[in-house]
Design a protein around this motif. Structure first.
Motif, PDB file in Angstrom:
ATOM      1  N   TRP A  15       4.365  -0.909   8.289  1.00  0.00           N
ATOM      2  CA  TRP A  15       5.729  -1.434   8.177  1.00  0.00           C
ATOM      3  C   TRP A  15       5.752  -2.648   7.245  1.00  0.00           C
ATOM      4  O   TRP A  15       6.607  -2.745   6.365  1.00  0.00           O
ATOM      5  CB  TRP A  15       6.279  -1.812   9.560  1.00  0.00           C
ATOM      6  CG  TRP A  15       7.601  -2.500   9.458  1.00  0.00           C
ATOM      7  CD1 TRP A  15       8.835  -1.925   9.381  1.00  0.00           C
ATOM      8  CD2 TRP A  15       7.822  -3.916   9.371  1.00  0.00           C
ATOM      9  NE1 TRP A  15       9.797  -2.879   9.260  1.00  0.00           N
ATOM     10  CE2 TRP A  15       9.193  -4.116   9.246  1.00  0.00           C
ATOM     11  CE3 TRP A  15       6.973  -5.017   9.389  1.00  0.00           C
ATOM     12  CZ2 TRP A  15       9.765  -5.379   9.147  1.00  0.00           C
ATOM     13  CZ3 TRP A  15       7.529  -6.286   9.285  1.00  0.00           C
ATOM     14  CH2 TRP A  15       8.918  -6.451   9.165  1.00  0.00           C
ATOM     15  N   ALA A  16       4.824  -3.596   7.457  1.00  0.00           N
ATOM     16  CA  ALA A  16       4.785  -4.821   6.657  1.00  0.00           C
ATOM     17  C   ALA A  16       4.531  -4.505   5.181  1.00  0.00           C
ATOM     18  O   ALA A  16       5.133  -5.118   4.291  1.00  0.00           O
ATOM     19  CB  ALA A  16       3.718  -5.772   7.198  1.00  0.00           C
ATOM     20  N   LEU A  17       3.662  -3.548   4.912  1.00  0.00           N
ATOM     21  CA  LEU A  17       3.387  -3.137   3.534  1.00  0.00           C
ATOM     22  C   LEU A  17       4.645  -2.540   2.895  1.00  0.00           C
ATOM     23  O   LEU A  17       5.014  -2.899   1.777  1.00  0.00           O
ATOM     24  CB  LEU A  17       2.236  -2.127   3.500  1.00  0.00           C
ATOM     25  CG  LEU A  17       1.834  -1.599   2.130  1.00  0.00           C
ATOM     26  CD1 LEU A  17       1.376  -2.740   1.227  1.00  0.00           C
ATOM     27  CD2 LEU A  17       0.724  -0.563   2.274  1.00  0.00           C
ATOM     28  N   MET A  18       5.304  -1.644   3.617  1.00  0.00           N
ATOM     29  CA  MET A  18       6.538  -1.035   3.093  1.00  0.00           C
ATOM     30  C   MET A  18       7.640  -2.076   2.907  1.00  0.00           C
ATOM     31  O   MET A  18       8.393  -2.025   1.930  1.00  0.00           O
ATOM     32  CB  MET A  18       7.018   0.071   4.017  1.00  0.00           C
ATOM     33  CG  MET A  18       6.170   1.302   3.980  1.00  0.00           C
ATOM     34  SD  MET A  18       6.841   2.508   5.156  1.00  0.00           S
ATOM     35  CE  MET A  18       5.701   3.857   4.919  1.00  0.00           C
ATOM     36  N   LYS A  19       7.738  -3.033   3.818  1.00  0.00           N
ATOM     37  CA  LYS A  19       8.744  -4.096   3.712  1.00  0.00           C
ATOM     38  C   LYS A  19       8.494  -4.924   2.463  1.00  0.00           C
ATOM     39  O   LYS A  19       9.422  -5.227   1.709  1.00  0.00           O
ATOM     40  CB  LYS A  19       8.701  -4.975   4.969  1.00  0.00           C
ATOM     41  CG  LYS A  19       9.565  -6.204   4.935  1.00  0.00           C
ATOM     42  CD  LYS A  19      10.985  -5.888   5.310  1.00  0.00           C
ATOM     43  CE  LYS A  19      11.816  -7.138   5.493  1.00  0.00           C
ATOM     44  NZ  LYS A  19      12.594  -7.510   4.344  1.00  0.00           N
ATOM     45  N   ALA A  20       7.243  -5.286   2.225  1.00  0.00           N
ATOM     46  CA  ALA A  20       6.904  -6.062   1.027  1.00  0.00           C
ATOM     47  C   ALA A  20       7.222  -5.272  -0.239  1.00  0.00           C
ATOM     48  O   ALA A  20       7.775  -5.815  -1.206  1.00  0.00           O
ATOM     49  CB  ALA A  20       5.429  -6.462   1.061  1.00  0.00           C
ATOM     50  N   GLN A  21       6.880  -3.974  -0.239  1.00  0.00           N
ATOM     51  CA  GLN A  21       7.183  -3.125  -1.405  1.00  0.00           C
ATOM     52  C   GLN A  21       8.694  -3.003  -1.599  1.00  0.00           C
ATOM     53  O   GLN A  21       9.186  -3.070  -2.724  1.00  0.00           O
ATOM     54  CB  GLN A  21       6.551  -1.740  -1.225  1.00  0.00           C
ATOM     55  CG  GLN A  21       5.049  -1.742  -1.295  1.00  0.00           C
ATOM     56  CD  GLN A  21       4.427  -0.413  -0.873  1.00  0.00           C
ATOM     57  OE1 GLN A  21       5.052   0.396  -0.177  1.00  0.00           O
ATOM     58  NE2 GLN A  21       3.186  -0.189  -1.286  1.00  0.00           N
ATOM     59  N   SER A  22       9.413  -2.834  -0.507  1.00  0.00           N
ATOM     60  CA  SER A  22      10.868  -2.711  -0.570  1.00  0.00           C
ATOM     61  C   SER A  22      11.504  -3.986  -1.123  1.00  0.00           C
ATOM     62  O   SER A  22      12.408  -3.933  -1.961  1.00  0.00           O
ATOM     63  CB  SER A  22      11.424  -2.404   0.822  1.00  0.00           C
ATOM     64  OG  SER A  22      12.823  -2.423   0.819  1.00  0.00           O
ATOM     65  N   ASP A  23      11.032  -5.147  -0.659  1.00  0.00           N
ATOM     66  CA  ASP A  23      11.554  -6.425  -1.154  1.00  0.00           C
ATOM     67  C   ASP A  23      11.302  -6.578  -2.645  1.00  0.00           C
ATOM     68  O   ASP A  23      12.194  -6.985  -3.396  1.00  0.00           O
ATOM     69  CB  ASP A  23      10.928  -7.596  -0.393  1.00  0.00           C
ATOM     70  CG  ASP A  23      11.379  -7.672   1.065  1.00  0.00           C
ATOM     71  OD1 ASP A  23      12.348  -6.975   1.445  1.00  0.00           O
ATOM     72  OD2 ASP A  23      10.743  -8.429   1.831  1.00  0.00           O
ATOM     73  N   THR A  24      10.086  -6.235  -3.080  1.00  0.00           N
ATOM     74  CA  THR A  24       9.743  -6.316  -4.501  1.00  0.00           C
ATOM     75  C   THR A  24      10.609  -5.357  -5.312  1.00  0.00           C
ATOM     76  O   THR A  24      11.140  -5.710  -6.370  1.00  0.00           O
ATOM     77  CB  THR A  24       8.247  -5.997  -4.716  1.00  0.00           C
ATOM     78  OG1 THR A  24       7.479  -6.946  -3.987  1.00  0.00           O
ATOM     79  CG2 THR A  24       7.871  -6.046  -6.179  1.00  0.00           C
ATOM     80  N   MET A  25      10.769  -4.131  -4.798  1.00  0.00           N
ATOM     81  CA  MET A  25      11.566  -3.120  -5.482  1.00  0.00           C
ATOM     82  C   MET A  25      13.041  -3.538  -5.567  1.00  0.00           C
ATOM     83  O   MET A  25      13.675  -3.397  -6.618  1.00  0.00           O
ATOM     84  CB  MET A  25      11.449  -1.787  -4.733  1.00  0.00           C
ATOM     85  CG  MET A  25      11.997  -0.634  -5.496  1.00  0.00           C
ATOM     86  SD  MET A  25      10.805  -0.055  -6.684  1.00  0.00           S
ATOM     87  CE  MET A  25      10.103   1.257  -5.747  1.00  0.00           C
ATOM     88  N   THR A  26      13.568  -4.084  -4.488  1.00  0.00           N
ATOM     89  CA  THR A  26      14.972  -4.518  -4.478  1.00  0.00           C
ATOM     90  C   THR A  26      15.197  -5.641  -5.477  1.00  0.00           C
ATOM     91  O   THR A  26      16.185  -5.631  -6.216  1.00  0.00           O
ATOM     92  CB  THR A  26      15.375  -4.961  -3.057  1.00  0.00           C
ATOM     93  OG1 THR A  26      15.262  -3.838  -2.178  1.00  0.00           O
ATOM     94  CG2 THR A  26      16.805  -5.476  -3.022  1.00  0.00           C
ATOM     95  N   THR A  27      14.284  -6.599  -5.527  1.00  0.00           N
ATOM     96  CA  THR A  27      14.403  -7.697  -6.484  1.00  0.00           C
ATOM     97  C   THR A  27      14.391  -7.168  -7.910  1.00  0.00           C
ATOM     98  O   THR A  27      15.217  -7.558  -8.746  1.00  0.00           O
ATOM     99  CB  THR A  27      13.252  -8.714  -6.284  1.00  0.00           C
ATOM    100  OG1 THR A  27      13.345  -9.244  -4.957  1.00  0.00           O
ATOM    101  CG2 THR A  27      13.312  -9.838  -7.285  1.00  0.00           C
TER     102      THR A  27
END
Length: 141
Positions: A15-27
């Motif tokens: 979950w934490a890995l996907m959240k970090a990837q999602s945050d980076t992708m959204t930015t």
């Protein structure tokens, strides 16, 4: 010696890995969008509604979608400016005709009525609704 795998910790790691990837992708997505919007403003054709559009010289195909044109769409919302409306009503002498007086509870007066013994604690408690909601909040250090 290797530690035993903990299924819960593994789920949290994923979950934490996907959240970090999602945050980076959204930015990154938002930065690209902002750059594209600026390009549409500079090079696009503006219509009578205030929207601007820009045709791509080379269409972009991703999956089953083809992007050929970009649009910066103007969206207009209208809201009443209460302060100016009240000033107009006063100036025109129509304040009593156009201003709605909505009854509201004065909490201080309600608690004063309780302090005077006119309203019981149980009656006060019965006036309040309680709602519980839950948020997922992992603690990170």
């Amino acid at each position: 010696m290797a530690m035993e795998s903990d299924p819960r910790s593994e789920k949290v790691r994923q979950w934490a890995l996907m959240k970090a990837q999602s945050d980076t992708m959204t930015t990154r997505m938002n930065k690209l969008r902002d750059d594209i919007m600026a390009d549409i403003v500079l090079h696009g054709d503006k219509d009578e509604t205030g929207s601007s559009s820009l045709r791509l010289s080379v269409p972009v195909v991703v999956g089953n979608k083809t992007y050929e044109e970009l649009k910066r769409e103007a969206r207009i919302s209208t809201t009443l400016n209460e302060e100016r409306a009240l000033a107009l009503a006063k100036a025109k002498g129509i304040e009593n005709d156009v201003v709605a007086h909505v009854p509201t509870i004065d909490m201080d007066a309600l608690y004063a009525a309780h302090a005077d013994g006119r309203v019981s604690e149980e009656e006060i408690d019965s006036l309040f609704d309680t709602k519980v909601s839950y948020a997922f909040k992992p603690k990170a250090t």
